[in-house]
Write a protein that holds these residues in place. Structure first.
Motif, short mmCIF file in Angstrom:
data_model
loop_
_atom_site.label_atom_id
_atom_site.label_comp_id
_atom_site.label_asym_id
_atom_site.label_seq_id
_atom_site.Cartn_x
_atom_site.Cartn_y
_atom_site.Cartn_z
N LEU A 35 1.81 -3.04 7.18
CA LEU A 35 1.41 -1.97 6.83
C LEU A 35 -0.02 -1.90 6.13
N THR A 36 -0.88 -1.04 6.31
CA THR A 36 -2.00 -1.07 5.56
C THR A 36 -2.02 -0.74 4.24
N LYS A 37 -2.62 -0.89 3.51
CA LYS A 37 -2.44 -0.26 2.11
C LYS A 37 -2.39 1.57 1.83
N ASN A 38 -3.44 1.80 2.87
CA ASN A 38 -3.38 3.55 2.97
C ASN A 38 -1.95 3.71 3.30
N GLN A 39 -1.66 3.30 4.56
CA GLN A 39 -0.11 3.54 4.84
C GLN A 39 1.11 3.50 3.94
N LYS A 40 0.82 2.32 3.39
CA LYS A 40 1.99 2.13 2.20
C LYS A 40 1.93 3.31 0.88
N ARG A 41 0.36 3.84 0.57
CA ARG A 41 0.31 4.67 -0.41
C ARG A 41 0.81 5.86 0.16
N LYS A 42 0.65 6.39 1.27
CA LYS A 42 0.94 7.67 1.86
C LYS A 42 2.59 7.55 1.81
#
Length: 183
Positions: A144-151
């Motif tokens: 997962l990208t950082k943004n996907q993990k954050r969401k």
């Protein structure tokens, strides 16, 4: 007597002889299999005889390439096939399926002498290493990208589950949008 009549007669004889024998199998009216050896044994094999249109005037086709025989060495298969081919010329013109099956029974120990009683260790090791490699490939996780993990983290609580009431309907807002029915 025509070939068809001889085939029908031999079929009746085979049914009466092998009635109740679990090793004998009639695939169809012209294909017969017989299993030799104990179930699960590395020395067990299956012989299939297929009658042609002009059988018994022509020899039956001998098939040792069934899936059940995948563990049998090629030199053992050829020894069995060659032995059967030597027996066939003397039997042309008469019913031979039973005779061929019985010849294999009588010579089973000689025919299977080169086949080991268990699977060679090198072959077992190769199969296990293949299974391990497949298992390693399946363990790969989705990146997962950082943004996907954050969401995902924003939507979940500390235990990794959605917070209580995440799908509840706001009753007051819902009622204010529908309006009153006394108007």
């Amino acid at each position: 007597m025509s070939c068809k009549e001889q085939q029908e007669e031999e079929l009746e004889v085979l049914h009466s002889i092998y009635e109740g024998d679990d090793n004998f199998k009639e695939v169809n009216l012209t294909t017969f299999q017989y299993k030799y050896g104990e179930d699960g044994s590395f020395r067990a094999f299956n012989v299939e005889l297929v009658w042609g249109e002009d059988y018994p005037d022509t020899p039956p086709q001998v098939n040792l390439s069934t899936f059940y025989n995948k563990h049998i060495y090629e030199n053992v298969k050829s020894k069995i096939s060659d032995g059967l081919q030597e027996q066939i010329p003397d039997l042309l013109g008469c019913a031979m399926t039973y005779t061929l099956f019985e010849w294999i029974k009588e010579n089973y120990d000689d025919l299977i002498a080169e086949q080991p009683e268990s699977q060679p260790i090198s072959q077992i090791t190769e199969e296990k290493s293949t299974v391990v490699e497949v298992a390693k490939k399946k363990e790969k996780k989705e990146q997962l990208t950082k943004n996907q993990k954050r969401k995902m983290f924003d939507r979940l609580d500390a235990t990794g589950e959605r917070p209580r009431g995440w799908n509840w309907v706001d009753v007051i807002r819902h009622l204010s949008q529908t309006g009153s029915q006394n108007s």
